[in-house]
Design a protein around this motif. Sequence first.
Motif, PDB file in Angstrom:
ATOM      1  N   GLY A 138       0.959  -1.313   0.017  1.00 12.64           N
ATOM      2  CA  GLY A 138      -0.031  -0.117   0.147  1.00 12.64           C
ATOM      3  C   GLY A 138       0.757   1.212   0.109  1.00 12.64           C
ATOM      4  O   GLY A 138       0.361   2.357   0.382  1.00 12.64           O
ATOM      5  N   CYS A 139       2.015   1.104  -0.318  1.00 18.22           N
ATOM      6  CA  CYS A 139       2.987   2.251  -0.305  1.00 18.22           C
ATOM      7  C   CYS A 139       2.314   3.388  -1.318  1.00 18.22           C
ATOM      8  O   CYS A 139       2.281   4.633  -1.120  1.00 18.22           O
ATOM      9  CB  CYS A 139       4.457   1.780  -0.575  1.00 18.22           C
ATOM     10  N   HIS A 140       2.182   3.108  -2.748  1.00 22.82           N
ATOM     11  CA  HIS A 140       1.500   3.827  -3.582  1.00 22.82           C
ATOM     12  C   HIS A 140       0.382   4.804  -3.086  1.00 22.82           C
ATOM     13  O   HIS A 140       0.326   5.643  -3.472  1.00 22.82           O
ATOM     14  CB  HIS A 140       1.258   3.046  -4.896  1.00 22.82           C
ATOM     15  N   TRP A 141      -0.474   4.082  -2.445  1.00 21.13           N
ATOM     16  CA  TRP A 141      -1.938   4.457  -1.991  1.00 21.13           C
ATOM     17  C   TRP A 141      -1.657   5.431  -1.134  1.00 21.13           C
ATOM     18  O   TRP A 141      -2.139   6.565  -1.063  1.00 21.13           O
ATOM     19  CB  TRP A 141      -2.533   3.181  -1.413  1.00 21.13           C
ATOM     20  N   THR A 142      -0.850   5.151  -0.115  1.00 19.11           N
ATOM     21  CA  THR A 142      -0.524   5.908   1.144  1.00 19.11           C
ATOM     22  C   THR A 142       0.169   7.285   0.758  1.00 19.11           C
ATOM     23  O   THR A 142      -0.333   8.507   1.235  1.00 19.11           O
ATOM     24  CB  THR A 142       0.369   5.119   2.196  1.00 19.11           C
ATOM     25  N   TRP A 143       1.434   7.078  -0.347  1.00 17.56           N
ATOM     26  CA  TRP A 143       1.947   8.111  -0.645  1.00 17.56           C
ATOM     27  C   TRP A 143       0.893   9.284  -1.426  1.00 17.56           C
ATOM     28  O   TRP A 143       1.044  10.539  -1.283  1.00 17.56           O
ATOM     29  CB  TRP A 143       3.092   7.420  -1.619  1.00 17.56           C
ATOM     30  N   GLU A 144      -0.092   8.745  -2.106  1.00 16.74           N
ATOM     31  CA  GLU A 144      -1.007   9.406  -2.760  1.00 16.74           C
ATOM     32  C   GLU A 144      -1.668  10.390  -1.945  1.00 16.74           C
ATOM     33  O   GLU A 144      -1.966  11.653  -1.938  1.00 16.74           O
ATOM     34  CB  GLU A 144      -1.890   8.866  -3.704  1.00 16.74           C
ATOM     35  N   ILE A 145      -2.156   9.378  -0.847  1.00 20.34           N
ATOM     36  CA  ILE A 145      -3.134  10.371   0.143  1.00 20.34           C
ATOM     37  C   ILE A 145      -2.178  11.425   0.907  1.00 20.34           C
ATOM     38  O   ILE A 145      -2.875  12.694   1.134  1.00 20.34           O
ATOM     39  CB  ILE A 145      -3.736   9.209   0.927  1.00 20.34           C
ATOM     40  N   VAL A 146      -1.031  11.101   1.293  1.00 16.91           N
ATOM     41  CA  VAL A 146      -0.135  12.076   1.973  1.00 16.91           C
ATOM     42  C   VAL A 146      -0.039  13.283   1.123  1.00 16.91           C
ATOM     43  O   VAL A 146      -0.074  14.531   1.626  1.00 16.91           O
ATOM     44  CB  VAL A 146       1.195  11.240   2.486  1.00 16.91           C
ATOM     45  N   ARG A 147       0.098  13.043  -0.172  1.00 19.28           N
ATOM     46  CA  ARG A 147       0.664  14.183  -1.060  1.00 19.28           C
ATOM     47  C   ARG A 147      -0.714  15.073  -0.951  1.00 19.28           C
ATOM     48  O   ARG A 147      -0.648  16.394  -1.021  1.00 19.28           O
ATOM     49  CB  ARG A 147       0.735  13.807  -2.434  1.00 19.28           C
ATOM     50  N   MET A 148      -2.074  14.730  -1.003  1.00 19.61           N
ATOM     51  CA  MET A 148      -3.010  15.479  -1.056  1.00 19.61           C
ATOM     52  C   MET A 148      -3.456  16.079   0.153  1.00 19.61           C
ATOM     53  O   MET A 148      -3.793  17.444   0.086  1.00 19.61           O
ATOM     54  CB  MET A 148      -4.398  14.499  -1.471  1.00 19.61           C
ATOM     55  N   LEU A 149      -3.022  15.662   1.268  1.00 20.47           N
ATOM     56  CA  LEU A 149      -3.197  16.175   2.741  1.00 20.47           C
ATOM     57  C   LEU A 149      -2.358  17.367   2.776  1.00 20.47           C
ATOM     58  O   LEU A 149      -2.632  18.354   3.181  1.00 20.47           O
ATOM     59  CB  LEU A 149      -3.229  15.128   3.716  1.00 20.47           C
TER      60      LEU A 149
END
Length: 289
Positions: free
Chosen positions: A55-66
């Motif tokens: 889930g690294c890709h998934w988490t990375w994208e969420i953190v970017r948006m936040l």
Amino acid sequence: MSLKQETDEAGYTLPLHDVDGFLCHTVISPDIIKGLRQFPFRDDDIMVCSYPKSGCHWTWEIVRMLLEGTTDVVLQEKEDLMMDYQTQEFLDKFPSPRVLNNHVLLRHLNPELFEKKIKIVMAVRNPKDVAVSFYHHHKQFDEYEYKGQFTDYVPMYLDGKVDCGSVFDYTRDWERVIDEHPEHPILLLSYEDMKENLFREVKKIGNFLGKSFEDDFYQKIADKCTFSKMRNRKGAIYKEFKENVFYRKGEVGDWKNWFTVAQSELCDRVCEEKMAGSKIRFRYTLDEK
């Protein structure tokens, strides 16, 4: 450093770099791994860590948006800010705050991350679904030249003869970091929890990052980052693969379609042994708590 040819039950090989006992993809430079001990962190860096296919890709994208406060972030490859893939000079080009990511162990990283209180978001996933996803990863990347079948792949995977070694050793190593540094800002996430209630987990990440958005913004991120939408939007970056190797299925429990009963029981035994004393409890279905 040496090139190793790990072998599955049927004799098919998986070429990997051995960097002082740490296995990695042959496209990764051993010098980059070794240089991470001197990597110059910035005070506002955020670091997303996970074992591959967790889930690294998934988490990375969420953190970017936040961090950017919008769901309309620039379409970008996670590998652009992958510490174990890019050179320091390349990563230096990105403006702060950087959302870095890696699949390495603490011993590879510059210990100044503790002095600078670098925030770490850590994602874990149940090892059976990781095995299925990692198998397809190894089959799809031409550099691996891996021709084996899943039934022969499982023992090799459980023995840690794949990139980043044993999923259990990796998880326990980072769990020890969390236990030994209770003062350090580290957020532990579960892939299965994210699948179960993404809004809840996005808000949790936001709180960890010190953000205070309205619930409707957290919901917008959750809607934008469902697996299917991530697959359609981010998967377009990786058109060279026959199968969307980074966004294949993303299901919890897909392992049931691949593992035999004997293989599942073997994984359970290895997990029980390797994770003895751990507080982390893997969820193999969304029914489990």
